[in-house]
Design a protein around this motif. Structure first.
Motif, short mmCIF file in Angstrom:
data_model
loop_
_atom_site.label_atom_id
_atom_site.label_comp_id
_atom_site.label_asym_id
_atom_site.label_seq_id
_atom_site.Cartn_x
_atom_site.Cartn_y
_atom_site.Cartn_z
N UNK A 140 -17.49 40.00 114.99
CA UNK A 140 -16.75 39.02 114.41
C UNK A 140 -15.59 39.77 113.66
N UNK A 141 -15.81 40.92 113.39
CA UNK A 141 -14.72 41.53 112.58
C UNK A 141 -13.82 42.55 113.07
N UNK A 142 -13.78 42.38 114.50
CA UNK A 142 -12.95 43.50 115.26
C UNK A 142 -11.42 43.29 115.20
N UNK A 143 -11.02 42.06 114.71
CA UNK A 143 -9.59 41.94 114.47
C UNK A 143 -9.40 41.54 112.91
N UNK A 144 -10.37 41.79 112.05
CA UNK A 144 -10.25 41.46 110.66
C UNK A 144 -9.67 42.41 109.75
N UNK A 145 -9.33 43.74 110.24
CA UNK A 145 -8.94 44.90 109.42
C UNK A 145 -7.29 44.72 109.41
N UNK A 146 -6.70 43.52 109.97
CA UNK A 146 -5.20 43.62 110.02
C UNK A 146 -5.00 42.58 108.95
N UNK A 147 -5.81 41.85 108.39
CA UNK A 147 -5.64 41.09 107.33
C UNK A 147 -5.63 41.86 106.12
N UNK A 148 -4.65 41.72 105.11
CA UNK A 148 -4.46 42.15 103.77
C UNK A 148 -4.14 41.17 102.70
#
Length: 357
Positions: A140-148
């Motif tokens: 679920x978190x594979x693309x979440x790191x791009x959010x700030x």
């Protein structure tokens, strides 16, 4: 006879010393600013997970959840409640859902929209330097790191903020009773909580005894005290993130409050409701005093559908206004057939936030 070519004159451009961009300099060295005005009340928002249930790609679901996370921070929301529109026998299943426990794949065929959205929002709220310690690798978190979300509690290395988020570490200090906490300082200098033992891997909020000490790299640890996550808001009005709660239906949003005494004021935002100017006190009068405010937004089929589909409620769709203190729509008119949930949150919270300030 050849034509004489005119002599070409070459002018060398004078080199000037580049002046640093003052805006960029300030951006690299942000200064901690506290409102210094306590905020005793809380603001909660309830949204339906149906807003992402029909999206096919995980990138789109993550991007939409990231937009919601940024809106929650911009409008200083203290709690977000994610509810589902109950259909068939879903309601009993949703009542037991949580982001904790064993992780499962998040393919479209077995996507749990409520848990997916809650997990993304929790990840975004967590300071980046703590995510590796608190969040295991998950699909679920594979693309979440791009959010700030750039919230005040996402402190940087040299931010002179007296409050910080941290995670407790294994403490091996003979002769000392206390707990070491990773708070994201330079050279991994931890905070030391004296005379208080907390097991490793627990997220805590700390107050530094001397915030200026973080600039001295020769320190082995920084003395601090564990405080409530609500203390920065209650003492200085400093926004300190949001909590995430799952609700089985829209009825459980209000009946299962996280606060003692429940929500003493609520807004129901719907396109079918009267305009906000016709509902609220006229003449620019402030809202009545409250402790805990809840703003409820409808799902993909609208707020009235969510209320009518909840079998635990005795209120029908036609009587949706009886469920809230204020039942309103933020726009007089609109140029689209419907307003999406993420758009409704942005428009509705803008109108309500102006009333609070």
């Amino acid at each position: 006879m050849k034509r004489q070519q005119p002599q070409q004159q070459h002018f060398r451009r004078q080199r000037t010393k580049a002046q640093p961009d003052q805006t960029a300099v300030k951006a690299k060295n942000p200064v901690f600013v506290s409102p210094n005005k306590p905020r005793p009340y809380t603001v909660s928002v309830a949204i339906s997970a149906s807003m992402i249930a029909n999206l096919e790609k995980p990138e789109l679901r993550t991007f939409l959840a990231g937009q919601i996370a940024r809106m929650l921070s911009i409008f200083q929301v203290d709690e977000v409640v994610i509810y589902e529109d109950p259909t068939n026998n879903q309601q009993q299943h949703l009542a037991k859902q949580s982001t904790e426990g064993p992780y499962e794949a998040a393919a479209k065929k077995n996507l749990d929209a409520s848990v997916f959205l809650a997990r993304i929002l929790q990840f975004c709220e967590c300071p980046p330097y703590l995510r590796k310690s608190l969040f295991p690798i998950h699909r679920d978190l594979q693309f979440a790191a791009m959010i700030n979300i750039e919230s005040p509690h996402h402190t940087r290395i040299d931010d002179p903020c007296p409050f910080r988020e941290g995670v407790t570490l294994e403490t091996n200090t003979p002769g000392k009773v206390g707990t070491l906490v990773d708070i994201g300082l330079r050279n991994s200098i931890p905070a030391f909580i004296k005379d208080k033992e907390i097991k490793a891997g627990v997220r805590v909020t700390v107050k530094l005894d001397n915030p200026a000490q973080i600039f001295h790299n020769n320190s082995s640890s920084v003395p601090a005290t564990v405080i409530s996550p609500n203390f920065p808001r209650e003492s200085q009005g400093l926004y300190w993130g949001y909590s995430v709660r799952l609700a089985a239906s829209i009825g459980k949003v209000l009946s299962e409050s996280s606060y003692e005494g429940g929500y003493d004021m609520s807004f129901g935002v719907s396109e079918q409701a009267p305009y906000i100017g016709e509902v609220l006190p006229s003449g620019g009068e402030p809202l009545p005093s409250f402790k805990h405010l809840m703003v409820v937004f409808g799902g993909s089929k609208g707020l009235e559908y969510s209320i009518g589909a909840d079998e635990t409620l005795e209120i029908h769709e036609e009587d949706a206004k009886d469920m809230f203190t204020y039942y309103m729509r933020p726009l007089k008119s609109q140029g689209t057939r419907r307003i999406r949930t993420e758009e409704s949150v942005l428009i509705g919270m803008t109108a309500i936030k102006n009333l609070l300030t």
